[in-house]
Design an enzyme around this catalytic site. Structure first.
Site, PDB file in Angstrom:
ATOM      1  N   HIS A   1      31.326  49.183  34.047  1.00 61.32           N
ATOM      2  CA  HIS A   1      30.815  47.953  33.404  1.00 61.32           C
ATOM      3  C   HIS A   1      31.044  46.693  34.244  1.00 61.32           C
ATOM      4  CE1 HIS A   1      34.524  46.429  30.823  1.00 61.32           C
ATOM      5  NE2 HIS A   1      34.850  46.629  32.075  1.00 61.32           N
TER       6      HIS A   1
ATOM      7  N   ASP B   1      43.151  52.960  43.862  1.00 62.20           N
ATOM      8  CA  ASP B   1      42.869  51.547  43.530  1.00 62.20           C
ATOM      9  C   ASP B   1      43.069  50.702  44.789  1.00 62.20           C
ATOM     10  OD1 ASP B   1      42.652  48.985  42.107  1.00 62.20           O
ATOM     11  OD2 ASP B   1      43.194  50.085  40.293  1.00 62.20           O
TER      12      ASP B   1
ATOM     13  N   GLY C   1      42.694  52.286  48.439  1.00 64.43           N
ATOM     14  CA  GLY C   1      41.356  52.306  49.031  1.00 64.43           C
ATOM     15  C   GLY C   1      40.378  51.441  48.263  1.00 64.43           C
ATOM     16  N   ASP C   2      39.154  51.390  48.835  1.00 63.29           N
ATOM     17  CA  ASP C   2      38.064  50.616  48.245  1.00 63.29           C
ATOM     18  C   ASP C   2      37.003  51.630  47.828  1.00 63.29           C
ATOM     19  OD1 ASP C   2      35.628  49.289  47.876  1.00 63.29           O
ATOM     20  OD2 ASP C   2      36.120  47.730  49.336  1.00 63.29           O
ATOM     21  N   PHE C   3      36.682  51.689  46.529  1.00 64.50           N
ATOM     22  CA  PHE C   3      35.793  52.776  46.091  1.00 64.50           C
ATOM     23  C   PHE C   3      34.340  52.618  46.551  1.00 64.50           C
ATOM     24  CE2 PHE C   3      36.737  50.967  41.571  1.00 64.50           C
ATOM     25  CZ  PHE C   3      35.767  49.966  41.660  1.00 64.50           C
TER      26      PHE C   3
END
Ligand SMILES: C[S@@+](CC[C@H](N)C(=O)[O-])C[C@H]1O[C@@H](n2cnc3c(N)ncnc32)[C@H](O)[C@@H]1O
Length: 337
Positions: free
Chosen positions: A246, A200, A226-228
């Site tokens: 979503h 996350d 992290g940044d997905f």
């Protein structure tokens, strides 16, 4: 007009926010936490909560009629088994975080639904632009409130996934966008052979670590910052995405699914869970309302059906996909690489 046609259902639905806001204010005021210690009469309870004498009796009796409180023959109020378990803040089973957020944020933002329907634009903190999660997490209280709201929203589904998915076939798992850690904790508690964690945004780490430590699982669950959209997802046998797709538009959904596919080993599984809309788009009102909530909250997000998700997974290359109902409005889509 025949006499069997009445406006009752229409009026009930149109004014349903009266009952909803009564419950949300009860959570805000701590009614259920106060009553967890034992039954109280209206005057004592009203005084403890700081209520005006004019409001207290009607407020408590409305909650009785809504089956959120009980009242005995002596006029003393107490929690129901449900409100005592899930709405007493001092219990670990408390799931009122989602209702606290609904009260503090969504109730107000949904007041602008008509504007969202006309413009297609979010109506929350990013109404005038910006990234939803950056704006939300800029305030530490809002960050904590949102992450605990996610646990409240997802606890039922997390427990169902812990039971229904064949975890015995796998050793490691990572919840992608796992928030406070609600799902990793439920899965790890139910399956002592598993290790894993949550990937996350870095600002979520202390909240996750704290929640995991409270459940005594710090040796088996870790946080991956992290940044997905930018960083590779941690390799593991199973990846989970709950209420992630979503939040994003179709192109972004595809990118996230592709990134999950790339991170999985051959035979690995991706579990996507949401309040999936039924394929006919007629029945799952909660899933459909959740999609309207994404209209209010995000620039491009929307909810989708199990068939939609399976088709995106197949396009990307998942060799097997299946949809399984979890609990209430929630279902999961499992993709096997
Ligand atoms: C709607 S919440 C879902 C939380 C949890 N999976 C659940 O269902 O209860 C979305 C999560 O995605 C995380 N998130 C948002 N943008 C992200 C990004 N770019 N990289 C990693 N995580 C992100 C948020 O911090 C949040 O925990």
């Amino acid at each position: 007009m025949t006499s069997s046609v009445t406006p009752e259902r229409i009026m009930q639905l149109g004014l349903a926010f009266w009952g909803s806001k009564t419950l949300l204010s009860a959570v805000e005021l701590g009614v259920f936490t106060e009553l967890a210690a034992g039954p109280l009469d209206a005057v004592t309870l009203g005084d403890r909560l700081g209520l005006h004498p004019r409001s207290a009796r009607d407020f408590f009796d409305t909650l009785v009629s809504l089956r959120m409180l009980e009242r005995d023959a002596e006029g003393r109020y107490s929690n129901t088994p449900e409100t005592d378990t899930f709405l007493d803040r001092s219990k670990p089973s408390y799931t009122g975080g989602m209702l606290e957020m609904a009260n503090a944020r969504l109730y107000h933002f949904w007041g602008s639904l008509t504007e969202a329907l006309r413009t297609g634009r979010p109506q929350n903190e990013v109404k005038s632009g910006g990234n939803f999660f950056e704006a939300l997490y800029a305030d530490p209280d809002r960050l904590e409130g949102f992450l605990s709201a996610m646990t409240g929203l997802s606890l039922g589904a997390a427990r169902a996934i812990a039971q229904k998915f064949p975890w015995g076939d796998y050793k490691t798992f990572v919840d992608v966008g796992g928030a406070q850690g609600g799902l990793p904790v439920e899965v790890a508690l139910a399956h002592p052979h598993l290790a894993g964690g949550s990937f996350d945004l870095p600002s979520v780490e202390p909240v996750f670590n704290n929640y995991v430590a409270r459940h005594g699982l710090s040796d088996r669950l870790r946080f991956y910052p992290g940044d997905f959209f930018k960083d590779p997802l941690p390799p593991s046998d199973v990846l989970v995405m709950g209420h992630i797709l979503h939040d994003w538009d179709l192109e972004e959904k595809r990118v996230l699914l592709r990134r999950a596919y790339d991170a999985l080993p051959q035979g690995g599984a991706l579990i996507v869970y949401e309040a999936l809309i039924d394929d006919e788009r007629r029945e799952n009102t909660f899933g459909l309302l959740m999609s309207l909530n994404m209209l209010i909250e995000t620039p491009g997000g929307f909810d989708y059906t199990g068939a939609d998700c399976q088709s995106w997974m197949k396009e990307i290359g998942f060799r097997e996909t299946r949809v399984e109902h979890l609990v209430g409005p929630d279902s999961m889509v499992v993709g096997i690489k």
